[in-house]
Design a protein around this motif. Structure first.
Motif, PDB file in Angstrom:
ATOM      1  N   LEU A 128      12.601  -6.588   1.684  1.00 38.96           N
ATOM      2  CA  LEU A 128      11.288  -5.999   1.957  1.00 38.96           C
ATOM      3  C   LEU A 128      10.186  -6.801   1.279  1.00 38.96           C
ATOM      4  CD1 LEU A 128       9.383  -3.825   3.016  1.00 38.96           C
ATOM      5  CD2 LEU A 128       9.904  -2.470   0.970  1.00 38.96           C
ATOM      6  N   ILE A 129      10.387  -7.182   0.026  1.00 37.71           N
ATOM      7  CA  ILE A 129       9.375  -7.950  -0.708  1.00 37.71           C
ATOM      8  C   ILE A 129       9.080  -9.264   0.010  1.00 37.71           C
ATOM      9  CG2 ILE A 129       8.923  -9.209  -2.860  1.00 37.71           C
ATOM     10  CD1 ILE A 129      10.493  -6.948  -4.296  1.00 37.71           C
ATOM     11  N   GLU A 130      10.124  -9.926   0.494  1.00 32.65           N
ATOM     12  CA  GLU A 130       9.948 -11.192   1.235  1.00 32.65           C
ATOM     13  C   GLU A 130       9.129 -10.954   2.500  1.00 32.65           C
ATOM     14  OE1 GLU A 130      13.806 -12.768   2.015  1.00 32.65           O
ATOM     15  OE2 GLU A 130      14.257 -13.145  -0.103  1.00 32.65           O
ATOM     16  N   LYS A 131       9.422  -9.863   3.212  1.00 31.75           N
ATOM     17  CA  LYS A 131       8.704  -9.583   4.459  1.00 31.75           C
ATOM     18  C   LYS A 131       7.245  -9.195   4.183  1.00 31.75           C
ATOM     19  CE  LYS A 131      12.092 -10.534   7.133  1.00 31.75           C
ATOM     20  NZ  LYS A 131      12.921  -9.590   7.865  1.00 31.75           N
ATOM     21  N   LEU A 132       7.015  -8.494   3.083  1.00 36.70           N
ATOM     22  CA  LEU A 132       5.635  -8.145   2.719  1.00 36.70           C
ATOM     23  C   LEU A 132       4.811  -9.404   2.478  1.00 36.70           C
ATOM     24  CD1 LEU A 132       6.123  -5.119   0.271  1.00 36.70           C
ATOM     25  CD2 LEU A 132       5.461  -5.051   2.673  1.00 36.70           C
ATOM     26  N   GLU A 133       5.381 -10.347   1.768  1.00 36.68           N
ATOM     27  CA  GLU A 133       4.670 -11.608   1.508  1.00 36.68           C
ATOM     28  C   GLU A 133       4.437 -12.385   2.798  1.00 36.68           C
ATOM     29  OE1 GLU A 133       3.159 -13.178  -1.135  1.00 36.68           O
ATOM     30  OE2 GLU A 133       3.299 -11.118  -1.862  1.00 36.68           O
ATOM     31  N   LYS A 134       5.423 -12.336   3.679  1.00 34.19           N
ATOM     32  CA  LYS A 134       5.331 -13.079   4.940  1.00 34.19           C
ATOM     33  C   LYS A 134       4.215 -12.542   5.829  1.00 34.19           C
ATOM     34  CE  LYS A 134       8.015 -14.174   9.107  1.00 34.19           C
ATOM     35  NZ  LYS A 134       9.340 -14.038   9.781  1.00 34.19           N
ATOM     36  N   TYR A 135       4.105 -11.216   5.907  1.00 31.00           N
ATOM     37  CA  TYR A 135       3.200 -10.606   6.890  1.00 31.00           C
ATOM     38  C   TYR A 135       1.832 -10.190   6.334  1.00 31.00           C
ATOM     39  CZ  TYR A 135       7.359 -10.297   9.852  1.00 31.00           C
ATOM     40  OH  TYR A 135       8.475 -10.595  10.581  1.00 31.00           O
ATOM     41  N   ARG A 136       1.687 -10.048   5.041  1.00 32.87           N
ATOM     42  CA  ARG A 136       0.421  -9.519   4.537  1.00 32.87           C
ATOM     43  C   ARG A 136      -0.704 -10.553   4.563  1.00 32.87           C
ATOM     44  NH1 ARG A 136      -1.405 -10.005  -0.814  1.00 32.87           N
ATOM     45  NH2 ARG A 136      -0.112 -11.294  -2.173  1.00 32.87           N
ATOM     46  N   LYS A 137      -0.360 -11.839   4.448  1.00 32.33           N
ATOM     47  CA  LYS A 137      -1.355 -12.924   4.530  1.00 32.33           C
ATOM     48  C   LYS A 137      -2.538 -12.669   3.588  1.00 32.33           C
ATOM     49  CE  LYS A 137      -0.042 -13.621   9.352  1.00 32.33           C
ATOM     50  NZ  LYS A 137      -0.442 -13.495  10.766  1.00 32.33           N
ATOM     51  N   LYS A 138      -2.184 -12.375   2.339  1.00 28.30           N
ATOM     52  CA  LYS A 138      -3.147 -12.155   1.245  1.00 28.30           C
ATOM     53  C   LYS A 138      -4.004 -10.889   1.432  1.00 28.30           C
ATOM     54  CE  LYS A 138      -3.364 -17.063   0.084  1.00 28.30           C
ATOM     55  NZ  LYS A 138      -4.224 -18.244  -0.159  1.00 28.30           N
ATOM     56  N   ARG A 139      -3.612 -10.034   2.367  1.00 34.45           N
ATOM     57  CA  ARG A 139      -4.345  -8.788   2.593  1.00 34.45           C
ATOM     58  C   ARG A 139      -3.756  -7.655   1.755  1.00 34.45           C
ATOM     59  NH1 ARG A 139      -3.523  -8.074   8.832  1.00 34.45           N
ATOM     60  NH2 ARG A 139      -1.470  -8.827   8.162  1.00 34.45           N
ATOM     61  N   ASP A 140      -4.475  -6.520   1.732  1.00 31.57           N
ATOM     62  CA  ASP A 140      -3.962  -5.313   1.089  1.00 31.57           C
ATOM     63  C   ASP A 140      -2.786  -4.758   1.895  1.00 31.57           C
ATOM     64  OD1 ASP A 140      -5.896  -5.359  -0.924  1.00 31.57           O
ATOM     65  OD2 ASP A 140      -7.312  -4.172   0.269  1.00 31.57           O
ATOM     66  N   ILE A 141      -1.964  -3.976   1.215  1.00 31.89           N
ATOM     67  CA  ILE A 141      -0.835  -3.292   1.842  1.00 31.89           C
ATOM     68  C   ILE A 141      -1.021  -1.795   1.649  1.00 31.89           C
ATOM     69  CG2 ILE A 141       1.664  -2.919   1.799  1.00 31.89           C
ATOM     70  CD1 ILE A 141       1.911  -5.754   0.598  1.00 31.89           C
ATOM     71  N   TYR A 142      -0.911  -1.040   2.735  1.00 27.86           N
ATOM     72  CA  TYR A 142      -0.985   0.423   2.664  1.00 27.86           C
ATOM     73  C   TYR A 142       0.377   1.005   3.039  1.00 27.86           C
ATOM     74  CZ  TYR A 142      -6.055   0.475   2.097  1.00 27.86           C
ATOM     75  OH  TYR A 142      -7.334   0.313   1.614  1.00 27.86           O
ATOM     76  N   ILE A 143       0.897   1.858   2.154  1.00 24.19           N
ATOM     77  CA  ILE A 143       2.160   2.546   2.416  1.00 24.19           C
ATOM     78  C   ILE A 143       1.838   3.924   2.979  1.00 24.19           C
ATOM     79  CG2 ILE A 143       4.380   3.228   1.452  1.00 24.19           C
ATOM     80  CD1 ILE A 143       3.873   0.304   0.963  1.00 24.19           C
ATOM     81  N   VAL A 144       2.295   4.204   4.197  1.00 29.28           N
ATOM     82  CA  VAL A 144       1.995   5.490   4.830  1.00 29.28           C
ATOM     83  C   VAL A 144       3.283   6.185   5.251  1.00 29.28           C
ATOM     84  CG1 VAL A 144      -0.218   4.629   5.690  1.00 29.28           C
ATOM     85  CG2 VAL A 144       1.777   4.565   7.183  1.00 29.28           C
ATOM     86  N   GLY A 145       3.200   7.495   5.390  1.00 26.19           N
ATOM     87  CA  GLY A 145       4.369   8.245   5.839  1.00 26.19           C
ATOM     88  C   GLY A 145       4.170   9.727   5.661  1.00 26.19           C
ATOM     89  N   ALA A 146       5.116  10.484   6.171  1.00 29.54           N
ATOM     90  CA  ALA A 146       5.094  11.934   5.994  1.00 29.54           C
ATOM     91  C   ALA A 146       5.513  12.275   4.573  1.00 29.54           C
ATOM     92  CB  ALA A 146       6.036  12.596   7.006  1.00 29.54           C
ATOM     93  N   THR A 147       5.350  13.535   4.201  1.00 30.28           N
ATOM     94  CA  THR A 147       5.786  13.960   2.878  1.00 30.28           C
ATOM     95  C   THR A 147       7.293  13.805   2.740  1.00 30.28           C
ATOM     96  OG1 THR A 147       6.000  16.240   3.665  1.00 30.28           O
ATOM     97  CG2 THR A 147       3.935  15.639   2.610  1.00 30.28           C
TER      98      THR A 147
END
Length: 371
Positions: free
Chosen positions: A153-172
């Motif tokens: 997951l960490i690798e994919k976050l770095e790959k796709y975020r392109k220096k942007r913020d990351i927002y984690i969303v979901g149901a309770t």
């Protein structure tokens, strides 16, 4: 007083009313660094696992989340793989905007039996997302609590975020805060920064965690899906009904005109069909009781909240208003899902007629088998 934020749930800390969210005594604030302050509610959750009611409703949560549609960010949508229906926000594109880069994280893989192949689960998820017309960059199968596939997951976050913020969303209750705590621990070594709990609605506002000098990870409030069983159970019942360990499937050979009670929360009637096996995927702590259909109503009335638990006697309100959902299944292996509780797999339908009795508030439906 300068605005101070609870690092546990994101709510603004206040000192005026101990019965409202964000309360903390003045003397505690004076003795503690502002970046370490947690409100009374989070303190009780963290140290005693005790939940307090909140005065923030579904509309308030949704309003906070819908601000994301204006952001240029990578969105990480977290779902509970054990409870896809009870954790998937169908309005996700409306909430985040349909032009966002989206990663789907299927959490709680540790709850599925070890015999389940990850590739099969991934293929099943691709198929389900295609039905919903959800486009995404990637799917990650994860166990946040055990750290399984966290590095991927960490690798994919770095790959796709392109220096942007990351927002984690979901149901309770899908494990967003647990996931972020693991990400923080992986990068900084700090443990349990964000309050986590098995009770729905822990995060009360957006929490910002700096990622680097220019971007951050944001934990967002869990959106409340009111067709999920968990939102109608009290503290005692939740500890039994929400699985914490790998599910041990229970197989029952039934003849027609037999019933299965899943605690007191749900009942399955095998109305018609050849003798066959049904596999139950629910918390290992929930007792299952078999009976004849003709006796089921009497058993339910007599034993609800006692032998048939959860729920318990003090929390029976919606469970006395069950409605029937009928299924006629004649094709391949199918699951009947009870949102927030689990599912029943019909292994070889052969013209089965099934009836599920559950509170009218709970979503019950048929799907292609996940396992």
């Amino acid at each position: 007083m300068k605005k101070i934020i609870c690092v546990g749930c994101g709510i603004e800390i206040q000192t005026n009313d101990s019965n409202l969210e964000g309360y903390l005594p003045k003397e505690v604030i004076e003795k503690t660094a502002s970046n370490r302050l947690i409100c009374k509610r989070c303190f009780r959750l963290k140290n005693y696992n005790k939940i307090s009611d909140v005065n923030i409703g579904a509309e308030d949560f949704s309003k906070i989340i819908k601000e994301l549609s204006k952001k240029d960010a990578l969105i990480v949508k977290v779902i509970d793989i054990f409870d896809l229906s009870g954790s998937f926000i169908d309005e996700i594109l409306e909430i985040i905007g349909n032009k966002k880069d989206l990663i789907l994280v299927a959490n709680k893989m540790d709850l599925l039996p070890k015999s389940v192949k990850e590739n099969k689960v991934k293929q099943w998820l691709y198929k389900e997302m295609k039905k919903k017309n959800i486009k995404f960059k990637d799917i990650i199968l994860l166990s946040a609590i055990k750290g399984h596939n966290l590095e991927e997951l960490i690798e994919k976050l770095e790959k796709y975020r392109k220096k942007r913020d990351i927002y984690i969303v979901g149901a309770t209750n899908v494990g967003k805060s647990t996931l972020i705590n693991k990400l923080i621990e992986n990068t900084s070594g700090e443990k349990n920064v964000i309050t986590t709990s098995h009770f729905p609605g822990t995060t009360l506002d957006i929490i910002k965690i700096p990622l680097d000098s220019k971007s951050s990870i944001y934990d967002t409030p869990g959106i409340i899906l009111d067709y999920n069983m968990a939102h109608y159970l009290d503290e005692k019942s939740l500890k039994i009904a929400i699985p914490k360990k790998e599910i041990k499937p229970k197989v029952y050979q039934l003849n027609s005109n037999q019933s299965l009670f899943l605690g007191g929360m749900c009942r399955m009637d095998f109305v018609k069909g050849e003798r066959q096996s049904f596999t139950i995927y629910i918390s290992n702590m929930v007792d299952i009781h078999r009976s004849k259909m003709k006796k089921a109503d009497i058993i339910y009335k007599k034993h609800l909240g006692k032998l048939l638990n959860p729920p318990f006697e003090e929390n029976l309100s919606i469970f006395k208003k069950n409605v029937a959902t009928n299924f006629n299944i004649s094709e391949q292996k199918k699951d009947i899902v009870i949102s927030g509780l689990g599912w029943i797999t019909i292994n070889s339908p052969k013209g089965c007629e099934i009836k599920i009795l559950a509170p009218k508030e709970i979503k019950v439906f048929e799907r292609d088998s996940i396992i």
